[in-house]
Design a protein around this motif. Structure first.
Motif, mmCIF file in Angstrom:
data_model
loop_
_atom_site.group_PDB
_atom_site.id
_atom_site.type_symbol
_atom_site.label_atom_id
_atom_site.label_comp_id
_atom_site.label_asym_id
_atom_site.label_seq_id
_atom_site.Cartn_x
_atom_site.Cartn_y
_atom_site.Cartn_z
ATOM 1 N N SER A 269 34.511 45.055 47.706
ATOM 2 C CA SER A 269 35.308 44.893 49.105
ATOM 3 C C SER A 269 36.399 43.842 48.848
ATOM 4 O O SER A 269 37.654 44.069 49.544
ATOM 5 C CB SER A 269 34.218 44.128 50.016
ATOM 6 N N LEU A 270 36.300 42.816 48.011
ATOM 7 C CA LEU A 270 37.166 41.930 47.807
ATOM 8 C C LEU A 270 38.269 42.715 46.810
ATOM 9 O O LEU A 270 39.620 42.589 46.916
ATOM 10 C CB LEU A 270 36.668 40.769 46.944
ATOM 11 N N TYR A 271 37.944 43.364 46.209
ATOM 12 C CA TYR A 271 38.712 44.094 45.112
ATOM 13 C C TYR A 271 39.629 45.019 45.859
ATOM 14 O O TYR A 271 41.058 45.006 45.579
ATOM 15 C CB TYR A 271 38.188 44.890 44.040
ATOM 16 N N LYS A 272 39.160 45.979 46.696
ATOM 17 C CA LYS A 272 40.099 46.662 47.488
ATOM 18 C C LYS A 272 41.005 46.235 48.671
ATOM 19 O O LYS A 272 42.221 46.232 48.414
ATOM 20 C CB LYS A 272 38.950 47.701 48.539
ATOM 21 N N TYR A 273 40.500 45.058 49.103
ATOM 22 C CA TYR A 273 40.946 44.079 49.896
ATOM 23 C C TYR A 273 42.390 43.334 49.188
ATOM 24 O O TYR A 273 43.529 43.318 49.733
ATOM 25 C CB TYR A 273 40.266 42.914 50.727
ATOM 26 N N PHE A 274 42.121 42.706 48.358
ATOM 27 C CA PHE A 274 42.958 41.977 47.473
ATOM 28 C C PHE A 274 44.061 43.018 46.619
ATOM 29 O O PHE A 274 45.338 42.640 46.781
ATOM 30 C CB PHE A 274 42.412 41.207 46.134
ATOM 31 N N LYS A 275 43.618 44.271 46.246
ATOM 32 C CA LYS A 275 44.514 45.109 45.672
ATOM 33 C C LYS A 275 45.655 45.749 46.761
ATOM 34 O O LYS A 275 46.774 45.841 46.810
ATOM 35 C CB LYS A 275 43.806 46.190 45.267
ATOM 36 N N GLU A 283 41.469 40.014 38.889
ATOM 37 C CA GLU A 283 41.481 39.762 37.576
ATOM 38 C C GLU A 283 42.903 39.583 36.971
ATOM 39 O O GLU A 283 43.287 38.644 36.259
ATOM 40 C CB GLU A 283 40.729 40.838 36.627
ATOM 41 N N GLU A 284 43.759 40.659 37.470
ATOM 42 C CA GLU A 284 45.204 40.466 36.872
ATOM 43 C C GLU A 284 46.038 39.337 37.605
ATOM 44 O O GLU A 284 46.694 38.614 36.583
ATOM 45 C CB GLU A 284 45.851 41.839 37.600
ATOM 46 N N PHE A 285 45.739 39.027 38.916
ATOM 47 C CA PHE A 285 46.276 37.710 39.404
ATOM 48 C C PHE A 285 45.731 36.544 38.455
ATOM 49 O O PHE A 285 46.707 35.803 38.132
ATOM 50 C CB PHE A 285 45.871 37.614 40.633
ATOM 51 N N ARG A 286 44.505 36.514 38.445
ATOM 52 C CA ARG A 286 44.075 35.221 37.691
ATOM 53 C C ARG A 286 44.600 35.279 36.196
ATOM 54 O O ARG A 286 44.915 34.084 35.763
ATOM 55 C CB ARG A 286 42.527 35.407 37.552
#
Length: 291
Positions: A269-275, A283-286
Protein backbone atom coordinates in the motif's frame (compact mmCIF):
# COMPACT_ATOMS: atom_id res chain seq x y z
CA UNK A 1 23.03 7.22 7.66
CA UNK A 2 19.67 9.00 8.23
CA UNK A 3 19.03 12.73 8.24
CA UNK A 4 20.85 14.33 11.13
CA UNK A 5 19.00 16.25 13.81
CA UNK A 6 21.39 19.08 14.60
CA UNK A 7 20.98 20.18 18.18
CA UNK A 8 24.54 21.25 18.88
CA UNK A 9 26.12 22.44 15.62
CA UNK A 10 25.26 26.02 14.68
CA UNK A 11 22.98 26.26 17.73
CA UNK A 12 25.46 25.02 20.29
CA UNK A 13 25.91 28.52 21.68
CA UNK A 14 22.22 29.11 22.30
CA UNK A 15 21.70 31.84 24.86
CA UNK A 16 19.76 31.18 28.07
CA UNK A 17 16.87 33.01 26.44
CA UNK A 18 16.66 30.31 23.74
CA UNK A 19 18.01 32.24 20.78
CA UNK A 20 21.25 32.71 18.87
CA UNK A 21 22.61 34.83 16.03
CA UNK A 22 25.72 34.39 13.91
CA UNK A 23 27.16 35.53 10.62
CA UNK A 24 26.71 33.21 7.66
CA UNK A 25 30.28 33.80 6.55
CA UNK A 26 31.49 32.55 9.94
CA UNK A 27 29.22 29.52 9.72
CA UNK A 28 30.55 28.68 6.24
CA UNK A 29 34.14 29.04 7.41
CA UNK A 30 33.68 26.67 10.36
CA UNK A 31 35.88 23.59 10.47
CA UNK A 32 32.98 21.14 10.22
CA UNK A 33 30.56 22.18 7.50
CA UNK A 34 29.73 18.65 6.31
CA UNK A 35 26.75 18.37 8.65
CA UNK A 36 25.01 21.52 7.44
CA UNK A 37 25.47 20.71 3.75
CA UNK A 38 23.45 17.52 4.22
CA UNK A 39 19.73 17.27 4.88
CA UNK A 40 19.16 17.95 8.58
CA UNK A 41 16.53 19.10 11.07
CA UNK A 42 16.70 21.42 14.07
CA UNK A 43 14.27 21.92 16.94
CA UNK A 44 14.03 25.70 16.57
CA UNK A 45 12.89 28.38 14.13
CA UNK A 46 15.45 29.93 11.78
CA UNK A 47 15.61 33.17 9.83
CA UNK A 48 18.31 33.48 7.17
CA UNK A 49 19.18 37.05 6.07
CA UNK A 50 21.33 37.38 2.94
CA UNK A 51 23.23 40.65 2.45
CA UNK A 52 25.68 39.62 -0.27
CA UNK A 53 26.21 36.80 -2.74
CA UNK A 54 23.98 34.65 -4.92
CA UNK A 55 23.14 31.03 -4.15
CA UNK A 56 20.49 28.59 -3.05
CA UNK A 57 19.23 26.90 0.09
CA UNK A 58 17.18 23.70 0.26
CA UNK A 59 13.99 23.52 2.36
CA UNK A 60 11.97 20.28 2.33
CA UNK A 61 13.84 19.17 -0.83
CA UNK A 62 13.00 22.39 -2.70
CA UNK A 63 15.80 24.78 -3.64
CA UNK A 64 15.19 28.49 -3.03
CA UNK A 65 17.49 30.94 -4.83
CA UNK A 66 18.72 33.89 -2.80
CA UNK A 67 20.49 37.18 -3.38
CA UNK A 68 21.08 40.35 -1.39
CA UNK A 69 17.87 41.21 0.43
CA UNK A 70 16.49 37.65 0.54
CA UNK A 71 15.08 36.24 3.77
CA UNK A 72 14.29 32.56 4.26
CA UNK A 73 12.01 31.40 7.09
CA UNK A 74 12.50 27.81 8.26
CA UNK A 75 10.19 26.36 10.89
CA UNK A 76 11.36 23.84 13.44
CA UNK A 77 11.61 20.22 12.25
CA UNK A 78 11.70 21.18 8.57
CA UNK A 79 14.34 19.37 6.55
CA UNK A 80 16.87 21.74 5.04
CA UNK A 81 20.49 22.06 3.97
CA UNK A 82 23.03 24.73 3.10
CA UNK A 83 24.92 25.03 -0.16
CA UNK A 84 28.31 26.54 0.68
CA UNK A 85 29.25 29.75 -1.09
CA UNK A 86 32.26 31.70 0.20
CA UNK A 87 30.88 34.91 -1.29
CA UNK A 88 27.64 34.66 0.67
CA UNK A 89 27.25 37.07 3.57
CA UNK A 90 24.41 37.59 5.99
CA UNK A 91 23.03 36.47 9.31
CA UNK A 92 21.37 33.41 10.79
CA UNK A 93 18.92 34.06 13.61
CA UNK A 94 17.47 31.08 15.44
CA UNK A 95 15.12 30.88 18.40
CA UNK A 96 12.78 28.49 20.17
CA UNK A 97 9.09 28.84 20.89
CA UNK A 98 9.95 29.34 24.56
CA UNK A 99 11.73 32.53 23.57
CA UNK A 100 8.63 33.87 21.82
CA UNK A 101 6.41 32.92 24.72
CA UNK A 102 8.69 34.69 27.16
CA UNK A 103 7.93 38.16 25.87
CA UNK A 104 5.16 38.09 23.25
CA UNK A 105 1.45 37.85 23.90
CA UNK A 106 -0.60 34.95 22.52
CA UNK A 107 -1.67 36.75 19.34
CA UNK A 108 1.89 37.86 18.58
CA UNK A 109 3.23 34.34 19.12
CA UNK A 110 0.57 32.98 16.73
CA UNK A 111 1.51 35.57 14.11
CA UNK A 112 5.19 34.76 14.49
CA UNK A 113 4.55 31.03 14.03
CA UNK A 114 2.34 31.76 11.01
CA UNK A 115 5.30 33.55 9.46
CA UNK A 116 7.11 30.20 9.38
CA UNK A 117 4.15 28.25 7.97
CA UNK A 118 5.16 27.66 4.36
CA UNK A 119 1.57 26.80 3.48
CA UNK A 120 0.36 30.26 4.46
CA UNK A 121 3.33 32.36 3.38
CA UNK A 122 6.25 31.48 1.11
CA UNK A 123 9.48 30.66 2.99
CA UNK A 124 11.23 33.24 0.81
CA UNK A 125 10.81 37.00 1.04
CA UNK A 126 12.70 39.44 -1.18
CA UNK A 127 13.15 42.80 0.53
CA UNK A 128 13.08 46.16 -1.16
CA UNK A 129 16.18 48.29 -0.59
CA UNK A 130 14.50 50.48 2.03
CA UNK A 131 13.14 47.43 3.88
CA UNK A 132 16.56 45.75 3.81
CA UNK A 133 18.19 48.76 5.47
CA UNK A 134 15.63 48.71 8.30
CA UNK A 135 15.93 44.96 8.85
CA UNK A 136 19.73 45.08 8.86
CA UNK A 137 19.79 47.88 11.44
CA UNK A 138 17.79 45.69 13.81
CA UNK A 139 19.85 42.55 13.13
CA UNK A 140 23.14 44.38 13.62
CA UNK A 141 21.86 45.98 16.83
CA UNK A 142 21.00 42.49 18.13
CA UNK A 143 24.45 41.22 17.16
CA UNK A 144 26.10 44.18 18.88
CA UNK A 145 24.23 43.54 22.13
CA UNK A 146 25.15 39.84 22.12
CA UNK A 147 28.82 40.03 21.16
CA UNK A 148 29.99 43.48 22.23
CA UNK A 149 27.89 45.09 24.97
CA UNK A 150 26.65 42.09 26.95
CA UNK A 151 25.62 43.90 30.10
CA UNK A 152 22.70 43.37 32.49
CA UNK A 153 20.36 45.25 30.15
CA UNK A 154 21.24 43.30 27.01
CA UNK A 155 18.68 40.50 27.24
CA UNK A 156 15.78 42.91 27.68
CA UNK A 157 17.02 45.07 24.80
CA UNK A 158 17.56 42.02 22.58
CA UNK A 159 14.02 40.81 23.23
CA UNK A 160 12.64 44.22 22.27
CA UNK A 161 14.75 44.34 19.12
CA UNK A 162 13.68 40.86 18.04
CA UNK A 163 10.07 41.76 18.74
CA UNK A 164 10.47 44.70 16.35
CA UNK A 165 12.31 42.54 13.81
CA UNK A 166 9.68 39.79 13.72
CA UNK A 167 6.86 42.33 13.50
CA UNK A 168 8.61 44.15 10.65
CA UNK A 169 9.22 40.96 8.68
CA UNK A 170 5.64 39.83 9.24
CA UNK A 171 4.39 43.17 7.89
CA UNK A 172 6.68 42.94 4.84
CA UNK A 173 5.52 39.40 4.13
CA UNK A 174 1.88 40.41 4.51
CA UNK A 175 2.34 43.32 2.09
CA UNK A 176 3.69 40.96 -0.54
CA UNK A 177 0.98 38.37 -0.01
CA UNK A 178 -2.78 38.13 -0.33
CA UNK A 179 -3.87 40.03 2.80
CA UNK A 180 -7.32 38.44 2.77
CA UNK A 181 -5.79 35.02 2.77
CA UNK A 182 -3.86 35.84 5.94
CA UNK A 183 -7.13 36.45 7.77
CA UNK A 184 -9.98 34.56 6.15
CA UNK A 185 -10.07 30.85 7.01
CA UNK A 186 -6.62 30.88 8.67
CA UNK A 187 -7.90 29.75 12.08
CA UNK A 188 -9.93 26.93 10.55
CA UNK A 189 -7.08 25.88 8.30
CA UNK A 190 -4.54 25.77 11.14
CA UNK A 191 -6.95 23.63 13.19
CA UNK A 192 -7.18 21.23 10.27
CA UNK A 193 -3.43 21.28 9.74
CA UNK A 194 -2.74 20.51 13.41
CA UNK A 195 -5.35 17.75 13.42
CA UNK A 196 -3.80 16.20 10.33
CA UNK A 197 -0.33 16.32 11.87
CA UNK A 198 -1.60 14.33 14.85
CA UNK A 199 -3.87 11.88 13.02
CA UNK A 200 -2.40 11.23 9.56
CA UNK A 201 -1.37 7.71 10.60
CA UNK A 202 -4.94 6.93 11.63
CA UNK A 203 -6.84 8.27 8.62
CA UNK A 204 -6.18 9.94 5.30
CA UNK A 205 -9.84 10.60 4.46
CA UNK A 206 -11.25 14.11 4.04
CA UNK A 207 -14.59 13.00 5.52
CA UNK A 208 -12.97 11.91 8.80
CA UNK A 209 -11.26 15.27 9.31
CA UNK A 210 -14.38 17.21 8.38
CA UNK A 211 -16.35 15.27 11.02
CA UNK A 212 -13.70 15.86 13.68
CA UNK A 213 -13.75 19.59 12.93
CA UNK A 214 -17.52 19.83 12.74
CA UNK A 215 -17.42 20.85 9.07
CA UNK A 216 -19.00 19.47 5.95
CA UNK A 217 -16.51 18.08 3.43
CA UNK A 218 -17.52 20.94 1.13
CA UNK A 219 -16.58 23.55 3.74
CA UNK A 220 -13.28 21.84 4.52
CA UNK A 221 -12.44 21.77 0.81
CA UNK A 222 -13.31 25.46 0.53
CA UNK A 223 -11.02 26.36 3.45
CA UNK A 224 -8.07 24.32 2.21
CA UNK A 225 -8.52 25.46 -1.40
CA UNK A 226 -8.58 29.11 -0.33
CA UNK A 227 -5.37 28.89 1.71
CA UNK A 228 -3.29 26.40 -0.29
CA UNK A 229 -4.95 26.32 -3.72
CA UNK A 230 -5.26 22.56 -3.29
CA UNK A 231 -8.16 20.27 -2.53
CA UNK A 232 -8.31 18.85 1.00
CA UNK A 233 -7.46 15.41 -0.39
CA UNK A 234 -4.40 16.72 -2.24
CA UNK A 235 -3.26 18.56 0.85
CA UNK A 236 -3.61 15.42 2.96
CA UNK A 237 -1.65 13.41 0.40
CA UNK A 238 1.11 16.03 0.20
CA UNK A 239 1.40 16.08 3.99
CA UNK A 240 1.57 12.30 4.20
CA UNK A 241 4.24 12.16 1.50
CA UNK A 242 6.39 14.66 3.42
CA UNK A 243 5.99 12.51 6.54
CA UNK A 244 6.93 9.35 4.66
CA UNK A 245 9.98 11.04 3.12
CA UNK A 246 11.09 12.27 6.52
CA UNK A 247 10.68 8.79 8.04
CA UNK A 248 12.58 7.21 5.16
CA UNK A 249 15.50 9.57 5.59
CA UNK A 250 15.42 10.14 9.32
CA UNK A 251 15.56 6.48 10.29
CA UNK A 252 17.02 3.12 9.38
CA UNK A 253 13.59 1.45 9.45
CA UNK A 254 12.82 -1.15 6.83
CA UNK A 255 10.20 -0.21 4.23
CA UNK A 256 7.77 -2.47 6.08
CA UNK A 257 8.39 -0.59 9.33
CA UNK A 258 8.07 2.77 7.55
CA UNK A 259 4.71 1.65 6.15
CA UNK A 260 3.31 0.75 9.58
CA UNK A 261 4.70 3.88 11.25
CA UNK A 262 3.09 6.17 8.65
CA UNK A 263 -0.31 4.52 8.76
CA UNK A 264 -0.26 1.99 5.94
CA UNK A 265 -1.52 -1.56 6.40
CA UNK A 266 1.31 -3.13 4.44
CA UNK A 267 4.40 -2.24 2.36
CA UNK A 268 2.49 -2.73 -0.90
CA UNK A 269 0.00 0.00 0.00
CA UNK A 270 2.83 2.37 0.84
CA UNK A 271 4.66 1.47 -2.37
CA UNK A 272 1.61 2.24 -4.56
CA UNK A 273 0.80 5.45 -2.69
CA UNK A 274 4.39 6.74 -2.78
CA UNK A 275 4.90 5.80 -6.42
CA UNK A 276 1.67 7.55 -7.40
CA UNK A 277 2.61 10.82 -5.73
CA UNK A 278 6.38 10.95 -6.35
CA UNK A 279 7.00 8.81 -9.44
CA UNK A 280 9.63 6.88 -7.49
CA UNK A 281 9.64 3.98 -5.07
CA UNK A 282 10.48 4.44 -1.38
CA UNK A 283 13.73 2.57 -1.98
CA UNK A 284 14.67 4.82 -4.91
CA UNK A 285 13.95 7.96 -2.91
CA UNK A 286 15.96 6.76 0.09
CA UNK A 287 18.89 5.84 -2.13
CA UNK A 288 18.84 9.24 -3.85
CA UNK A 289 18.78 11.35 -0.69
CA UNK A 290 20.32 9.08 1.91
CA UNK A 291 23.42 10.59 3.48
Amino acid sequence: MPISNLKTHYARNFQKSNFNILKLEDLFKAENTNAITKNHKVDFYTLLFFTNGIGKHSIDFTDFNYRSGSILSIRKDQIHKFYLNKETEGFLLCFKEEFLNSYLNTIEVARSIQMFNELLISPKTQLRENDLAGVLRLVMAIENEIFNIRDKFSIQIIRSLIHLLITLIYRIKAEGHNKIQLNKYVKEFIKFQNLLEKNYTETKKVFDYAIKLGFSTKKLNTIVKFVTNKSAKNFIDDTVIVKVKSTLLHSNFSIKEVAFKTGFNDPTSLYKYFKKHTNSTPEEFRKQYKI
